[in-house]
Scaffold this active site. Structure first.
Site, PDB file in Angstrom:
ATOM      1  CE  LYS A  50      -3.843   1.962   2.744  1.00 25.85           C
ATOM      2  NZ  LYS A  50      -4.622   1.799   3.999  1.00 25.85           N
ATOM      3  CB  SER A 125      -7.920   3.709   3.187  1.00 24.69           C
ATOM      4  OG  SER A 125      -7.126   3.075   4.136  1.00 24.69           O
ATOM      5  CB  SER A 149      -8.092   0.873   6.050  1.00 21.14           C
ATOM      6  OG  SER A 149      -8.842   2.067   6.170  1.00 21.14           O
TER       7      SER A 149
END
Lengths: 455, 97
Positions: A50, A125, A149
């Site tokens: 990420k 997210s 997330s």
């Protein structure tokens, strides 16, 4: 293993233009990284990371314009541990800006679309990482958790997502959002792969003074002896496909011989309110460092204060500004006790109630999300509606306990559904055992079969 | 019940060092007001917890001895303006100090 990488490269090349899972990917670089990769427990494993977790020499954008062309001079500890075990970073994945969001629609670089239905979101997210694993672009991925997330996008993308105990995985190199909540999490297709990555990256790190020095010990747990309990408040008002699938999952566990009771944790109903004060308050402090001085985009300004105000005003997106302002408000003089002080007290109440539940049960069960994946644009005009996506996931972040989202079925339209399992602090072994047992369920098998056919 | 007004929004933005366009103020006022109204349900919760949640239970100390730190060229490469080992910024104040 190199055949594995070539398949990943083929999937990324063919699907990323539509899905926008990766922000940074270069096939030649990936091949070079792969051939440099060492032997070890994770030899030649391609990992998607990420883009709020720093990787030396690669860009880190945090899904924002404000970092400009920032390239970190160091690796996050989790990344350096993966590399030492023989894995390599195949690319950086898309996210809601600074990890603030539940759909990846808040990325400055476009939304990540759901591989199951590209008109729908991949969740957030960590939407890019979840989509990457679901679409066969990488077998595992790192994400981050503050309010759900990793688990929520895992649910939306039909993959497994783990949030570890707070303090279990070093936060060094994870760009901070809310320090008392943040943790790096793991996406995978199986419980075994999740555990393999977890055991490499977890453990004390002197660079993170909040990391626990409790040893990481993989211990087999007999899943048939686990005492499960459904959180009663999670079922209140729950209807439709999510409810039906949840009840099917419970029936599978009971039919496998597990004991599944019910427990009440009334304070979970306040979790979103607590979360949106505590997380935003901490974020307002953590994001103060983005000021145009040392890195990233710098606005035109003739004084230092103007430099801060203009760089931040221009560089941050709308959701980030909204949350910084909420946090600043909650911490400001005259409001601190009423908002932040009060939220911390309710958080302490939640911790006590979870402790009481875990004195009687080993694993708590809820759906992971209140709805199947929603359409792009469906919730983006209503911040509060978006925040309520975290209703089942945020409690584990607030209390610090580990939790895992596992694929549990499909809606009649073919959209993924997910079961969440929550364990006490440092109870990851119970989660891996329970998840592995659940791999035999018809719901999981259906998701796995259909996922393999995603174009 | 706290009312979020446009002036309050401007005050918070100044505290947060965020320059807002005037056109952003009405939308932000409405959004923040709605969220603050939502979180006020916490006032109804019966809590008498001491509320020291999240406090570290032990303080991790380390030896005060020099060790490696970030390479200067790695830092300089990311800086908008960097000269002689310093980040270059506009003056704190304009005009006379």
């Amino acid at each position: 293993m190199s055949a594995n990488l070539e398949r990943c490269i083929e999937r990324i090349t063919s699907r990323n233009p539509e899905l926008n899972a990766f922000l940074t990917f270069d096939a030649e670089r990936a091949r070079a990284e792969s051939s440099r990769a060492a032997a070890g427990a994770l030899a030649a494993l391609p990992v998607a990371v990420k883009d709020n977790i720093v990787v030396a020499g690669m860009p880190t954008t945090c899904g924002s314009k404000i970092l400009g062309a920032f390239h970190s001079p160091f690796d996050a500890t989790a990344v350096s541990r993966l590399r030492a075990a023989g894995a390599f970073v195949v690319g950086k994945t898309n996210l809601d800006e600074f990890a603030m969001g539940s759909s990846t629609e808040n990325s400055a670089f476009g939304v990540t679309r759901n591989p199951w239905d590209p008109t729908r979101v991949a969740g957030g997210s960590s939407g890019g990482s979840a989509a990457a694993v679901a679409a066969g672009m990488a077998p595992v991925a790192l994400g981050s958790e503050t309010g759900g997330s990793v688990r929520q996008p895992a649910a939306f993308c039909g993959v497994l997502g783990l949030k570890p105990t707070w303090g279990r995985i070093s936060r060094s190199g994870l760009v901070a959002f809310a320090s008392s909540l943040d943790q790096i999490g793991v996406f995978s297709l199986t419980a075994a792969e999740c555990q393999a990555v977890f055991s490499v990256i977890a453990g004390h790190d002197s660079a993170d003074s909040t990391s626990s020095d409790r040893p990481v010990e993989a211990q087999p747990v007999d899943a048939t002896r686990l005492r499960f309990a459904v959180v009663r408040e999670a079922l209140e008002g729950l209807t439709g496909d999510v409810r039906e699938n949840f009840e099917t999952s419970i029936a599978f566990l009971r039919d496998s011989g597990a004991s599944v009771a019910e427990v009440s944790i009334p304070s979970v109903k306040l979790a979103i309110a607590v979360y949106y004060i505590v997380a935003n308050a901490e974020a307002s402090a953590n994001l103060a460092r983005f000021d145009g001085v040392r890195y990233g985009a710098r606005a035109e300004a003739s004084t230092l204060r103007d430099l801060y105000n203009a760089s931040r005003g221009e560089g941050f997106g709308a959701e980030v500004k909204r949350r910084i302002m909420l946090g600043t408000f909650a911490l400001s003089s005259g409001y601190y006790e009423a908002y932040y002080g009060r939220a911390q007290k309710v958080r302490a109440l939640m911790r006590r109630q979870f402790g009481e539940a875990f004195s009687r049960f080993d694993v708590l069960l809820t759906p992971t999300t209140p709805t199947p994946p929603f359409r792009v644009g469906e919730k983006s005009d209503d911040p509060l509606a978006m925040y309520l996506s975290d209703i089942y996931t945020a409690p584990a972040n607030l209390v610090g306990v580990p939790a895992i989202a596992v694929p549990s079925g499909l809606t009649p339209e073919g959209l993924p559904l997910s079961l969440q399992m929550i364990a006490p602090h440092f109870g990851e072994n119970a989660l891996f055992a329970a998840a592995e047992a659940f791999e035999r369920s018809p719901g999981w098998q259906l998701v796995a079969e259909r996922r393999a056919t995603l174009a | 019940m706290t009312t979020i007004t446009p002036d309050e929004v401007r005050r918070i933005a100044a505290l947060a060092n965020l320059r807002l366009a005037e056109s952003e103020v009405p939308r932000l006022t409405a959004e923040l007001a709605k969220i603050v109204a939502y979180v006020e349900q916490l006032n109804d919760a019966e809590v008498d917890e001491p509320g020291r949640e999240g406090e570290a239970t032990s303080l991790a100390l380390f030896e005060d001895a020099p060790g490696p730190s970030l390479p200067v060229d790695g830092v300089a490469a990311n800086a908008p303006e960097f000269r002689d080992g310093f980040f270059v910024v506009p003056p704190v104040l304009t005009g006379e100090s």
